[in-house]
Write a protein that holds these residues in place. Structure first.
Motif, PDB file in Angstrom:
ATOM      1  N   GLU A  55      -3.825 -14.786 -17.731  1.00  0.00           N
ATOM      2  CA  GLU A  55      -4.325 -13.481 -17.340  1.00  0.00           C
ATOM      3  C   GLU A  55      -3.158 -12.552 -17.046  1.00  0.00           C
ATOM      4  OE1 GLU A  55      -6.819 -14.555 -14.050  1.00  0.00           O
ATOM      5  OE2 GLU A  55      -5.131 -14.573 -12.650  1.00  0.00           O
ATOM      6  N   VAL A  56      -3.469 -11.270 -17.066  1.00  0.00           N
ATOM      7  CA  VAL A  56      -2.493 -10.245 -16.724  1.00  0.00           C
ATOM      8  C   VAL A  56      -2.445 -10.136 -15.200  1.00  0.00           C
ATOM      9  CG1 VAL A  56      -1.917  -7.797 -16.940  1.00  0.00           C
ATOM     10  CG2 VAL A  56      -3.001  -9.007 -18.857  1.00  0.00           C
ATOM     11  N   THR A  57      -1.251 -10.106 -14.663  1.00  0.00           N
ATOM     12  CA  THR A  57      -1.114  -9.948 -13.212  1.00  0.00           C
ATOM     13  C   THR A  57      -0.367  -8.653 -12.909  1.00  0.00           C
ATOM     14  OG1 THR A  57       0.917 -11.250 -13.152  1.00  0.00           O
ATOM     15  CG2 THR A  57      -1.150 -12.433 -12.800  1.00  0.00           C
ATOM     16  N   GLN A  58      -0.668  -8.081 -11.746  1.00  0.00           N
ATOM     17  CA  GLN A  58      -0.029  -6.845 -11.324  1.00  0.00           C
ATOM     18  C   GLN A  58       0.377  -6.949  -9.861  1.00  0.00           C
ATOM     19  OE1 GLN A  58      -3.216  -4.069 -13.563  1.00  0.00           O
ATOM     20  NE2 GLN A  58      -1.563  -2.916 -12.572  1.00  0.00           N
ATOM     21  N   THR A  59       1.554  -6.396  -9.564  1.00  0.00           N
ATOM     22  CA  THR A  59       2.004  -6.344  -8.176  1.00  0.00           C
ATOM     23  C   THR A  59       2.627  -4.984  -7.885  1.00  0.00           C
ATOM     24  OG1 THR A  59       4.123  -7.309  -8.861  1.00  0.00           O
ATOM     25  CG2 THR A  59       2.474  -8.809  -7.943  1.00  0.00           C
ATOM     26  N   PRO A  60       2.488  -4.479  -6.661  1.00  0.00           N
ATOM     27  CA  PRO A  60       1.636  -5.026  -5.612  1.00  0.00           C
ATOM     28  C   PRO A  60       0.171  -4.671  -5.873  1.00  0.00           C
ATOM     29  CG  PRO A  60       2.595  -2.967  -4.881  1.00  0.00           C
ATOM     30  CD  PRO A  60       3.139  -3.219  -6.267  1.00  0.00           C
ATOM     31  N   SER A  61      -0.730  -5.191  -5.078  1.00  0.00           N
ATOM     32  CA  SER A  61      -2.139  -4.829  -5.234  1.00  0.00           C
ATOM     33  C   SER A  61      -2.377  -3.446  -4.638  1.00  0.00           C
ATOM     34  CB  SER A  61      -3.049  -5.863  -4.586  1.00  0.00           C
ATOM     35  OG  SER A  61      -2.714  -6.015  -3.232  1.00  0.00           O
ATOM     36  N   HIS A  62      -1.624  -3.106  -3.616  1.00  0.00           N
ATOM     37  CA  HIS A  62      -1.746  -1.790  -2.987  1.00  0.00           C
ATOM     38  C   HIS A  62      -0.356  -1.323  -2.569  1.00  0.00           C
ATOM     39  CE1 HIS A  62      -3.693   0.881   0.379  1.00  0.00           C
ATOM     40  NE2 HIS A  62      -3.306   1.588  -0.667  1.00  0.00           N
ATOM     41  N   GLN A  63      -0.031  -0.111  -2.947  1.00  0.00           N
ATOM     42  CA  GLN A  63       1.258   0.478  -2.616  1.00  0.00           C
ATOM     43  C   GLN A  63       1.019   1.829  -1.956  1.00  0.00           C
ATOM     44  OE1 GLN A  63       4.721  -0.440  -4.256  1.00  0.00           O
ATOM     45  NE2 GLN A  63       5.440   0.913  -2.643  1.00  0.00           N
ATOM     46  N   VAL A  64       1.631   1.993  -0.786  1.00  0.00           N
ATOM     47  CA  VAL A  64       1.574   3.290  -0.113  1.00  0.00           C
ATOM     48  C   VAL A  64       2.972   3.878  -0.138  1.00  0.00           C
ATOM     49  CG1 VAL A  64       1.002   4.525   2.001  1.00  0.00           C
ATOM     50  CG2 VAL A  64      -0.279   2.465   1.390  1.00  0.00           C
ATOM     51  N   THR A  65       3.087   5.134  -0.540  1.00  0.00           N
ATOM     52  CA  THR A  65       4.394   5.764  -0.625  1.00  0.00           C
ATOM     53  C   THR A  65       4.291   7.220  -0.189  1.00  0.00           C
ATOM     54  OG1 THR A  65       6.314   6.072  -2.071  1.00  0.00           O
ATOM     55  CG2 THR A  65       4.174   6.559  -3.013  1.00  0.00           C
ATOM     56  N   GLN A  66       5.421   7.768   0.174  1.00  0.00           N
ATOM     57  CA  GLN A  66       5.425   9.164   0.586  1.00  0.00           C
ATOM     58  C   GLN A  66       5.709  10.052  -0.616  1.00  0.00           C
ATOM     59  OE1 GLN A  66       8.200   9.523   3.886  1.00  0.00           O
ATOM     60  NE2 GLN A  66       6.473   9.417   5.314  1.00  0.00           N
ATOM     61  N   MET A  67       5.147  11.232  -0.581  1.00  0.00           N
ATOM     62  CA  MET A  67       5.346  12.212  -1.638  1.00  0.00           C
ATOM     63  C   MET A  67       6.838  12.408  -1.888  1.00  0.00           C
ATOM     64  SD  MET A  67       3.392  15.862  -1.677  1.00  0.00           S
ATOM     65  CE  MET A  67       4.184  16.404  -0.190  1.00  0.00           C
ATOM     66  N   GLY A  68       7.208  12.440  -3.160  1.00  0.00           N
ATOM     67  CA  GLY A  68       8.602  12.635  -3.518  1.00  0.00           C
ATOM     68  C   GLY A  68       9.380  11.347  -3.720  1.00  0.00           C
ATOM     69  N   GLN A  69       8.810  10.237  -3.298  1.00  0.00           N
ATOM     70  CA  GLN A  69       9.494   8.952  -3.455  1.00  0.00           C
ATOM     71  C   GLN A  69       9.251   8.390  -4.855  1.00  0.00           C
ATOM     72  OE1 GLN A  69      11.479   7.314  -0.959  1.00  0.00           O
ATOM     73  NE2 GLN A  69      11.331   9.434  -0.274  1.00  0.00           N
ATOM     74  N   GLU A  70      10.179   7.546  -5.272  1.00  0.00           N
ATOM     75  CA  GLU A  70      10.013   6.829  -6.532  1.00  0.00           C
ATOM     76  C   GLU A  70       9.210   5.557  -6.279  1.00  0.00           C
ATOM     77  OE1 GLU A  70      13.428   6.081  -9.375  1.00  0.00           O
ATOM     78  OE2 GLU A  70      13.108   4.032  -8.608  1.00  0.00           O
ATOM     79  N   VAL A  71       8.382   5.207  -7.239  1.00  0.00           N
ATOM     80  CA  VAL A  71       7.614   3.977  -7.104  1.00  0.00           C
ATOM     81  C   VAL A  71       7.637   3.239  -8.445  1.00  0.00           C
ATOM     82  CG1 VAL A  71       5.393   5.030  -7.685  1.00  0.00           C
ATOM     83  CG2 VAL A  71       5.449   3.021  -6.221  1.00  0.00           C
ATOM     84  N   ILE A  72       7.691   1.926  -8.376  1.00  0.00           N
ATOM     85  CA  ILE A  72       7.642   1.087  -9.580  1.00  0.00           C
ATOM     86  C   ILE A  72       6.476   0.126  -9.443  1.00  0.00           C
ATOM     87  CG2 ILE A  72       8.814  -0.659 -10.971  1.00  0.00           C
ATOM     88  CD1 ILE A  72      11.468   0.573 -10.109  1.00  0.00           C
ATOM     89  N   LEU A  73       5.599   0.194 -10.416  1.00  0.00           N
ATOM     90  CA  LEU A  73       4.454  -0.715 -10.477  1.00  0.00           C
ATOM     91  C   LEU A  73       4.764  -1.793 -11.512  1.00  0.00           C
ATOM     92  CD1 LEU A  73       1.546   1.910 -10.477  1.00  0.00           C
ATOM     93  CD2 LEU A  73       2.884   1.017  -8.550  1.00  0.00           C
TER      94      LEU A  73
END
Lengths: 117, 113
Positions: free
Chosen positions: B3-21
């Motif tokens: 199966e396909v897996t994804q991490t994290p299940s939930h990510q909280v970040t502040q506006m303007g920040q970089e995020v990697i899913l």
């Protein structure tokens, strides 16, 4: 551009009864695929049933079946013997090839189905 | 069953920040996709990736977004400077050669505050 229309935002059905969710789509393609996905509160996308457009026979998967009318561009989902666990959001989706053997989904806006005890 | 897996299940970040899913597709799959679902709305195609390059992207996939397959197993979606409207469920999907079938991961819920 392809579009998928689900005209019933919400539906309810009594447990053990049958319900039909409607879906129409618009395309000039001849080679495509159609799907129904179920999305429970967890928001995971669960494949319910699929139909290849070149097949005339309607797909069935246990209690789920479709009525595929290619000329009318209609693809409805029938759920027989509805169960409480069928309560979810249901999305109709159209898939077409794009490039290099890749495909993309185009989803409808969904129908929220509630099965009543 | 793979199966396909994804991490994290939930990510909280502040506006303007970089995020990697992050996504780990099914191992013998060659086609990779990202889709997005804003709460209460439909699932929308973002991008498809094959042979180490983007094969198609939607209008949503602007310069703030990028995808990468940094090694043989991961497939990532980066948002450079997150906006409030990037809050959504992000689904990764993968598919194998000569097949239209795509397999969805469980999704990552991104909340931008």
């Amino acid at each position: 551009a392809q579009t998928v229309t689900q005209s019933q935002p919400e539906m309810s059905v009594q447990e053990a009864e049958t319900v039909t969710l409607s879906c129409t789509y618009d395309t000039s393609e001849n080679n495509y695929y159609l799907f129904w996905y179920k999305q429970p509160p967890s928001r995971q996308m669960i494949l319910v049933i699929r139909q290849e457009a070149y097949k005339q026979q309607n797909a069935t998967e246990n209690r789920f079946s479709v009525n595929f009318q290619k000329a009318a561009k209609s693809f409805s989902l029938k759920i027989s013997d509805s169960q409480l666990g069928d309560t979810a959001m249901y999305f109709c989706a159209f898939m077409k090839p794009i490039t290099s053997g890749t495909y993309k989904y185009i989803f409808g806006t969904g129908t929220r189905l509630k099965v009543l005890a | 069953e793979p199966e396909v897996t994804q991490t994290p299940s939930h990510q909280v970040t502040q506006m303007g920040q970089e995020v990697i899913l992050r996504c780990v597709p099914i191992s013998n799959h060659l086609y990779f996709y990202w889709y997005r679902q804003i709460l209460g709305q439909k699932v929308e195609f973002l991008v498809s990736f094959y042979n180490n390059e983007i094969s198609e992207k939607s209008e949503i996939f602007d310069d703030q977004f990028s995808v990468e397959r940094p090694d043989g197993s991961n497939f990532t979606l980066k948002i450079r400077s997150t906006k409030l409207e990037d809050s959504a469920m992000y689904f990764c999907a993968s598919g194998k050669l000569a097949s239209y079938e795509q397999y969805f991961g469980p999704g990552t819920r991104l909340t931008v505050t």
